[in-house]
Design a protein around this motif. Sequence first.
Motif, PDB file in Angstrom:
ATOM      1  N   LYS A   1      -0.181  39.999 -16.132  1.00  0.00           N
ATOM      2  CA  LYS A   1       0.563  39.924 -15.071  1.00  0.00           C
ATOM      3  C   LYS A   1       0.062  40.184 -13.909  1.00  0.00           C
ATOM      4  N   PHE A   2       0.109  39.343 -12.973  1.00  0.00           N
ATOM      5  CA  PHE A   2      -0.552  39.413 -11.786  1.00  0.00           C
ATOM      6  C   PHE A   2       0.460  39.956 -10.370  1.00  0.00           C
ATOM      7  N   PRO A   3      -0.322  40.349  -9.414  1.00  0.00           N
ATOM      8  CA  PRO A   3       0.286  40.680  -8.447  1.00  0.00           C
ATOM      9  C   PRO A   3       1.013  39.453  -7.529  1.00  0.00           C
ATOM     10  N   MET A   4       2.279  39.461  -6.967  1.00  0.00           N
ATOM     11  CA  MET A   4       2.681  38.337  -6.221  1.00  0.00           C
ATOM     12  C   MET A   4       1.736  38.001  -5.057  1.00  0.00           C
TER      13      MET A   4
ATOM     14  N   LEU B   1       3.985  34.574 -14.187  1.00  0.00           N
ATOM     15  CA  LEU B   1       2.658  35.146 -14.156  1.00  0.00           C
ATOM     16  C   LEU B   1       2.510  36.628 -13.319  1.00  0.00           C
ATOM     17  N   TYR B   2       3.644  36.138 -12.402  1.00  0.00           N
ATOM     18  CA  TYR B   2       3.713  37.477 -11.523  1.00  0.00           C
ATOM     19  C   TYR B   2       5.099  38.005 -11.466  1.00  0.00           C
ATOM     20  N   GLU B   3       6.178  37.380 -11.900  1.00  0.00           N
ATOM     21  CA  GLU B   3       7.492  38.018 -12.252  1.00  0.00           C
ATOM     22  C   GLU B   3       7.628  38.750 -13.442  1.00  0.00           C
ATOM     23  N   GLY B   4       6.906  38.021 -14.653  1.00  0.00           N
ATOM     24  CA  GLY B   4       7.180  38.703 -15.722  1.00  0.00           C
ATOM     25  C   GLY B   4       6.114  38.793 -16.998  1.00  0.00           C
ATOM     26  N   GLY B   5       5.055  38.174 -16.417  1.00  0.00           N
ATOM     27  CA  GLY B   5       3.810  37.991 -17.395  1.00  0.00           C
ATOM     28  C   GLY B   5       4.034  37.240 -18.542  1.00  0.00           C
ATOM     29  N   ILE B   6       3.225  36.957 -19.401  1.00  0.00           N
ATOM     30  CA  ILE B   6       3.274  36.209 -20.711  1.00  0.00           C
ATOM     31  C   ILE B   6       3.751  37.139 -21.725  1.00  0.00           C
TER      32      ILE B   6
END
Length: 885
Positions: free
Chosen positions: A363-366, A325-330
Motif C-alpha cells: 500500500k503506497f502513499p497517495m 494501491l493507495y486507498e486499500g492495498g492488495i
Amino acid sequence: MCLRLMMMFNKLVERFTGQNQIGELTDDQMGVRRKIKGSVVLMKKNVLDFNDIHASLMDRVHELLGKGVSLQLISADNGDPENGLQGRLGTAAFLEEWITTIAPLTANETSFKVTFDHEEAIGVPGAFIIKNSHHSEFYLKSVTLEDVPGHGRIHFICNSWIYPAHRYKYDRIFFANKAYLPCNTPETLRKYREEELVNLRGNGSAELKEWDRVYDYAYYNDLGDPDKGRDYERAVLGGSTDYPYPRRGRTGRAPTKNDPKSESRLPLLSLDIYVPRDERFGHIKMSDFLAYALKSLVQILIPELKALSDSTPNEFDTFQDVLNLYEGGIQLPDVPTLNTVRNAIPLHMLKELIRTDGEQILKFPMPQVLQEDKSAWRTDEEFGREMLAGVNPVCINCLQEFPPTSKLDPKVYGNQNSSITEKHIKKNLGGLTIEKAIKNKKLFILDHHDTLMRYLTRINTTTTKTYASRTLLCLKPDGTLKPIAIELSLPHPDGDQHGAVSKVFTPPEHEQEHGIESSVWQLAKAYAAVNDSGVHQLISHWLNTHAVIEPFVIATNRQLSVLHPIHKLLHPHFRDTMNINALARQILINAGGVLERTVFPAKFAMEMSAVVYKDWVLPDQALPADLIKRGMAVPDSNHPNGLRLVIEDYPYAVDGLEIWWAIETWVRDYCSSYYPTDDSVRGDSELQSWWTEIRTEGHGDKKDEAWWPKMHTRAELTQTCTIIIWVASALHAAVNFGQYPYAGFLPNRPTVSRQFMPEPGTAEYAELESNPDTAFLKTITAQFQTLLGVSLIEILSRHSSDEVYLGQRDTPEWTADQEPLDAFGRFRTKLVEIENKILEMNEDKRWRNRVGPVKVPYTLLYPNTSDYTRVGGLTGRGIPNSVSI
C-alpha cells in the motif's frame, strides 16, 4: 546483561587504579607546566551501523592494557630540522574517561576530554595525528582546542572513520579548519598536505577493503554478470568510442571467469560494495535506505505474489484497481504462499512490505498528482504543463523549423525527418500560419525520436512494443501549452536504411469527447509519456546528474587537499554520491536489475545512455546555456541578468534561474576571497592537477574535446564550480524528487508499453472503442512492473531525515575564514528570499503552470534553507546539497 558487565568492569578499574579514569593525574604529578584543554567529539562503532556491544567491551580491555586513543599536535609555526622542517610534533595525549563513559545504545555523539602539555616549540598547532589502538573503529567528528597560548580557540572538522592503527601504513592526520592555497600553506604543513593526497590516491592495485581510504577510477564494467549466461552480458561502458562514459569509483574486485574485461559482482542482495568509508551513508541515512533494498526484493517475490492475484494476474482490470494501491492495498488471503512471502525477508524489514495486520501488501502513499483530483492528469493542459513543471522539465525545445528534421545519418537510417504536415496542426494554431507561429516562438517540441530510433528495433524484440515519438505543442494566450500533434515512428520493416514508418495523431476537436478519437489520443499521449519516462530516468536523472558528478568527487579527493578552498567549497555537494551510485550499480542499473525490469529500453538502457553521453558538454550544463540551447530563452539586455524566457510561466526555468544566479554569486564571492587575480588561478598547482585529472581521467573519453574550459581565469573557475554545484544540488532535485508525486501513479507516467496502437478493424481496436480504460491499462506498464517501479521511486523521492539542504552546512564552523562565512550568510539570505518568492508565485492565479489542473504547486526547486527541522519523507520540496539518493 552486557551493560551490567560493563559497569562491573568499570568498578574493578576504579578499585585497582584508584582513579575514575585512565590517564588522570594529580596536579602534583603534572607539575606546573601549562596545559591545553581539548574536547573530542566522536561516535563509537556500537551506536552507529552496528549494535556491537562486543566491540565496546573489547575497546575497554584495550584501554585498560594501555592501548588507547592518542592525539599528537603538529606545529604550524615551527619546523623540525631533523625531519625536513616538517611541523614539530608534541607529546602524545590520550582521550580521557573512555572506560567509564558508557555510550548509549542509540545513535549519539560522545564527547571526551584530552589534555596536551603546552610545549613552546609547538607554538600554534595546525594539525594533529590521531592513533587508534583499540579493537574497533570509531567516527571522529571534531576536535576543539581551547585557549591555545598566543592564539585562542582552534577547531578541527574531521568527519572521518578512524580504524585501528594496524589498518594503516601511514599516520591519520587532520588539519585545522582554515583554508590555504598550496603556495600559502605554512611550510611546516606542506609535506603533510602532500602526503595525505598521495595516501588517498592509493597504488591502483588489489581489491579495496572497507578501511582503505582510496579514491580511484574504473570503467562501468560491473553491470553485467557473464558468468550467469549470455542474457546477463553487458557492454563495458567507458574506454571506447562506441560506449564512452564517465568513470566510477574503483573497487578492485577480480574479473569474471567468462570475461576478463568484466568485474565480478557481489551477491545480489549485498549492499557492501566498496566505496571509501567516509563516503558511505551515515547511520541515519543507511537506516532510511534499507527500505530501498527491501523494495527491490519484490522482484524475487514476483512468482509468489502472482499466485495471490486475481484471474488476470499481470493486469490492472480497472483504474480503481490502480487506485487501490493507495486507498486499500492488495489484499492477501491467509494461504501458504503468504507464509512464503513472510519467510523470504528478515522479520525487522517485513513491516515495510506487509502491514502489521498481515492483510495488506504494497500500500503506497497517495501521489500528489491524485490528491486533489483523480482525473485531471488526463487533460491536455496537464500533459503539456508537466513538460514545464513536472519530473522531466529539461527536454522541451522551442521549435526552430517545420517539419522537424532528424540528425541521424541518412546513409544508415534513411529518411527520419518528421511526417507532421501543416494540415495536421493548422486548426490548432489560433489563426497563425506555421511561419508566424515559429517566428513568434509559439511552437514547441518534445523530441525523443533520434535518441530512441537507433535502438528501437532491438528494444521491440523484447516484450516491449513502443515507438520513437515527437510531440508538438502550441503556446496558448493564457501561457499554457496545448499538445497539437504526436508522431509515433517505427523502423522500416525492410531495414533501418529505409527510414521511419510514422503515424501522426491529433487531439479530438473537443477534449471532453469520449469517443474513439479521444481514446486513441489518450493512448498516443501514453506512448509519448513512455518515451519521456525512459529518457528522464536514463539521461536527465542518472547520466546527467549521478554519473557525471562521480568523477568530480573522485578527482577532488585525489588532487585537492582538505585545506584547499575549492575542496571546502565543493565537499558538501559530494555527500553520499559515491555510495548511492555504487548501490545503483549493484541493484538498480545492473543486468536484470530494477531499472531493466521497469523501464522500456530494458537490457539496452545503460548502453543507450552511453551513446547519448557522446554529446555531453560541461558548459551546456549551466542552466542559462541549456535554456538558450533549447531555444527556451534568448539573450536580452533589458531583462534581469540578460536573459528572457520564451515561456514566461516556465516554473523550472523561473525558479531555476533564481537558484542559479544565487549559486553563481556565492561562488564568485567565495573564490574572490582566495584568488585575487587570474594568475593566482593559473599558479595553483593542486587546482591545475585537479582540472587535468577531471578531463583526462574522470571524463577521459572526452579529454580531446575543445569545449573544456582551460581553467586559466577566475571567471572559468567560478563558472565551473557553479555548474558542479548546480548539477549536484538543484538540477538533481528538479529531476528526482518529483518522481513519486507525478510518476507514483503509473498511468500518468507509464514506463513501458506492451502493444502497439490498435489498428481499425482489429479486436484490440474494438476493445479500445468499447472499453477504453481496459485497453489503456493493457497497453501500459503491467501490474507487477508497476509494483516494482512504484516501490523504487517511492524510496528515491524521499528526503532523508538527516538531509543537508542548499544554503546549509553540517557544522557552522566549516571554515575559520570570515570573508567566506559572510558570503555564505548572504547566500542563505538570498535563498530565503527565493523561497518566499516561490510561495507567492504559487498562490498567484496568473501563473497557471505553477499548479495546473492537478493542483500540485511547483516546489521542487524550493530550497528549504530556512527549515532547520530536516524532516524527511515525500515532501516534494527542498534542494539537498548533493546527489544523495
